[in-house]
Design a protein around this motif. Structure first.
Motif, PDB file in Angstrom:
ATOM      1  N   GLN A 186      -0.962   0.656   6.563  1.00  0.00           N
ATOM      2  CA  GLN A 186      -0.468  -0.483   5.346  1.00  0.00           C
ATOM      3  C   GLN A 186      -1.141  -1.110   4.176  1.00  0.00           C
ATOM      4  O   GLN A 186      -1.066  -0.334   3.479  1.00  0.00           O
ATOM      5  CB  GLN A 186      -0.335  -1.381   5.684  1.00  0.00           C
ATOM      6  CG  GLN A 186       0.731  -2.565   4.943  1.00  0.00           C
ATOM      7  CD  GLN A 186       2.167  -2.823   5.127  1.00  0.00           C
ATOM      8  OE1 GLN A 186       3.159  -1.817   5.688  1.00  0.00           O
ATOM      9  NE2 GLN A 186       2.824  -3.885   5.022  1.00  0.00           N
ATOM     10  N   ASN A 237       8.311   4.556   6.188  1.00  0.00           N
ATOM     11  CA  ASN A 237       8.936   3.855   6.619  1.00  0.00           C
ATOM     12  C   ASN A 237       9.881   3.907   7.185  1.00  0.00           C
ATOM     13  O   ASN A 237       9.489   2.960   8.863  1.00  0.00           O
ATOM     14  CB  ASN A 237       8.969   3.195   5.402  1.00  0.00           C
ATOM     15  CG  ASN A 237       8.135   2.770   4.463  1.00  0.00           C
ATOM     16  OD1 ASN A 237       6.503   2.193   4.413  1.00  0.00           O
ATOM     17  ND2 ASN A 237       8.226   2.230   3.135  1.00  0.00           N
ATOM     18  N   GLN A 249       4.974   0.676   3.958  1.00  0.00           N
ATOM     19  CA  GLN A 249       5.358  -0.611   3.471  1.00  0.00           C
ATOM     20  C   GLN A 249       6.394  -1.007   4.327  1.00  0.00           C
ATOM     21  O   GLN A 249       7.280  -1.528   4.510  1.00  0.00           O
ATOM     22  CB  GLN A 249       5.837  -0.413   1.728  1.00  0.00           C
ATOM     23  CG  GLN A 249       4.957  -0.306   0.606  1.00  0.00           C
ATOM     24  CD  GLN A 249       5.497   1.119   0.785  1.00  0.00           C
ATOM     25  OE1 GLN A 249       5.903   1.717   1.105  1.00  0.00           O
ATOM     26  NE2 GLN A 249       4.326   1.672   0.529  1.00  0.00           N
TER      27      GLN A 249
END
Lengths: 307, 268
Positions: B141, B68, B147
């Protein structure tokens, strides 16, 4: 034409590049339906003058007028009237022949009307229709030049600049370009042409402007320019005879400078009176007399000390 | 001032239109890098390297998964590299080898339009590239790999466009200066790669000296600004810093490009 301002008029153009004075007070005029030949040896300032005329470079001093209006007031509007064929091929290698013409049309406002029809017309006229789908690199030198000229005409300009349009072409391709230029003149385009080929300048030009070291050294019809700069006759003689020192001395005493020497042959430009004097002075000498041509003029300009 | 407003003139759009037409001719090959590159990078950095950092890494005082952390940095780095490479190699080839600019300059196009055309094209190309990368990220995602706050992705697009234009203006300076295409190694190794190194795109800048230097680096502010948006943290400081740096770059570099390229292309 009387009373009408010329299509293109340049007065007292000056340009310095890299601190060097390249163009020094050049005047020239081109009318609609006229080919103006811009001549001069390498480094005379022809291309720089041409680049100022078509707005690629800005002049340090002087004025350029199109139909009497100062072009610096609205350069963009002036450039809409111009077609430019540069010395080097600058077509767009990412596109085909047809696409080159279409893309070039997109660089003008107001947009050229009926672009597709105009492109078809140019492809036909310049015998490029067969190659319309090919990349320009696939074309021979002569057809590449045709494409360059066709591209310069896609937006129907009124003034065309041709910078050495036939350099590197074979004789057949050169004649084909000459025919195209003649046709364009007949349609009323003003054409400014630079060339190194003297036969080309003589055949195509209605008027000549001759540059040397950035200055105009002669202007007029080809015949009057030759008469003014060279005289009426050229005496051609082998330069290996015993009388050569005497001939050189004869030239020197009459202020005619050094002879123009090419591969062991002297070319002596003389007036009618000077020719008669020469004949009286050297009755036993074998030589040929011919009318002057632009090759003589170039030789003279390339050798400024030649008088 | 006229040099800056030329961005809005029709001639600049005509130059962009020409580049777009070439791009669309080769769309099938042009489409591959933005699709494959993020997948490769996510696999290598996110899943590969990230596997060794199972607890995540610390960013702004909290732990985030490395994948991320990397994803917004990837968008920033893609912005920088695509714009720079387009204005370095793409523009240099058009200027030097294809003589496209010289052909354009014989028409109503002037040098300021050629410069803006190159900058805007680099901006547009980069934006489309980043948009495709964003789609790939969205796919990841959906698969549960990432995320991110995807609702902020539309905000990324205009930021990327302006940043890419400024990076392209930087690249054009080098295009104007390097004598041959081989000399491109100089700006790449002396400027482009160091800027990329001190940018927090792929790893956080822990060393205080690097962190201090990075505050003057627009790529750092771009990476951290996008990260703030997509990970849900403060983005305002970095986006304001980015806006200031990009404005300074455009106001200084675009006129400089025009001046340098006038000398190079026109000899004037």
């Amino acid at each position: 034409m009387a009373g009408m301002p010329p299509l293109l008029e340049a007065r007292a153009l000056v340009k310095r590049l890299g601190g060097r004075l390249v163009v020094d007070g050049v005047d020239l005029v081109c009318h609609a339906g006229q080919v103006l030949g811009l001549l001069g040896p390498n480094g005379a300032g022809k291309t720089t003058t041409l680049r100022m005329l078509y707005g690629f470079l800005s002049a340090d001093a002087g004025a350029i007028r199109f139909e009497g209006a100062d072009v610096s007031r609205d350069l963009n509007r002036f450039k809409r009237q111009l077609g430019v064929c540069t010395q080097e091929d600058t077509f767009d290698g990412d596109f085909t022949v047809r696409q080159n013409l279409e893309v070039a049309a997109g660089y003008f406002r107001p947009r050229p009307p009926e672009v597709r029809r105009r492109v078809d017309e140019l492809l036909e006229r310049f015998a490029l229709a067969t190659y319309a789908g090919d990349k320009p690199e696939a074309l021979s030198g002569g057809f590449r030049r045709r494409l360059m000229i066709a591209r310069a005409l896609v937006h129907r300009p009124r003034l065309l600049f041709l910078d050495e349009p036939t350099t590197g072409l074979d004789p057949q391709a050169r004649v084909a370009v000459w025919d195209l230029v003649n046709g364009l003149r007949a349609e009323g385009l003003g054409i400014v042409l630079t060339t190194h080929y003297m036969d080309e300048a003589e055949r195509l030009s209605d008027a000549l402007t001759v540059l040397a070291q950035g200055k105009v050294v002669a202007h007029g019809t080809p015949k009057s320019v030759l008469g003014d700069m060279l005289g009426e006759h050229v005496v051609v003689l082998e330069a290996d005879g015993a009388t050569m020192p005497a001939v050189a001395a004869w030239l020197g005493t009459r202020g005619l400078g050094e002879p123009l020497a090419v591969l062991g042959v002297w070319h002596l430009p003389l007036s009618g009176e000077q020719l008669a004097d020469f004949a009286r002075s050297f009755p036993a000498l074998r030589y040929e007399v011919r009318p002057p041509n632009l090759d003589d003029l170039f030789l003279k300009l390339a050798l400024p000390c030649a008088g | 001032m006229r040099g800056l407003t030329a961005a809005l003139e029709w001639q600049s759009r005509a130059v962009v239109g020409r580049h777009l037409r070439v791009y669309l001719k080769n769309w099938h090959t042009s489409f591959l890098p933005p699709v494959l590159e993020p997948i490769t990078l996510l696999l290598a950095f996110g899943l590969g390297l990230g596997a060794y950092m199972s607890s995540g890494i610390e960013w702004n005082g909290r732990l985030v998964g490395y994948i991320n952390f990397v994803a917004p940095g990837m968008l920033a780095y893609a912005t920088f590299m695509t714009a720079i490479f387009q204005s370095l190699f793409g523009a240099f080839i058009r200027m030097r080898y294809q003589r496209t600019w010289e052909g354009q300059l014989t028409t109503q196009i002037e040098l300021r339009h050629v410069v803006w055309g190159e900058i805007l094209w680099a901006g547009l190309l980069t934006t489309s590239y980043v948009a495709i990368v964003s789609l790939v990220l969205s796919g990841c995602q959906a698969l549960g790999v990432l995320q991110l706050r995807l609702e902020y992705l539309p905000l990324v697009i205009p930021i990327v466009f302006v940043a890419a234009c400024a990076f392209a203006a930087l690249g054009l300076c080098f295009t104007a200066l390097v004598p041959t295409i081989d000399h491109m190694n100089l700006p790449i190794f002396l400027v482009v790669l160091p800027v990329g190194f001190v940018s927090a795109t792929y790893f956080p800048l822990g060393h205080p000296v690097l962190a201090a230097i990075s505050t003057a680096n627009p790529l750092y502010h771009l990476a951290e600004g996008l990260r703030g948006l997509l990970l849900g943290d403060r983005a305002g400081y970095h986006l304001a810093g980015l806006a200031g740096l990009l404005a300074v770059m455009l106001v200084i570099l675009v006129p400089l490009d025009m001046r340098l390229l006038r000398k190079r292309v026109l000899g004037d």
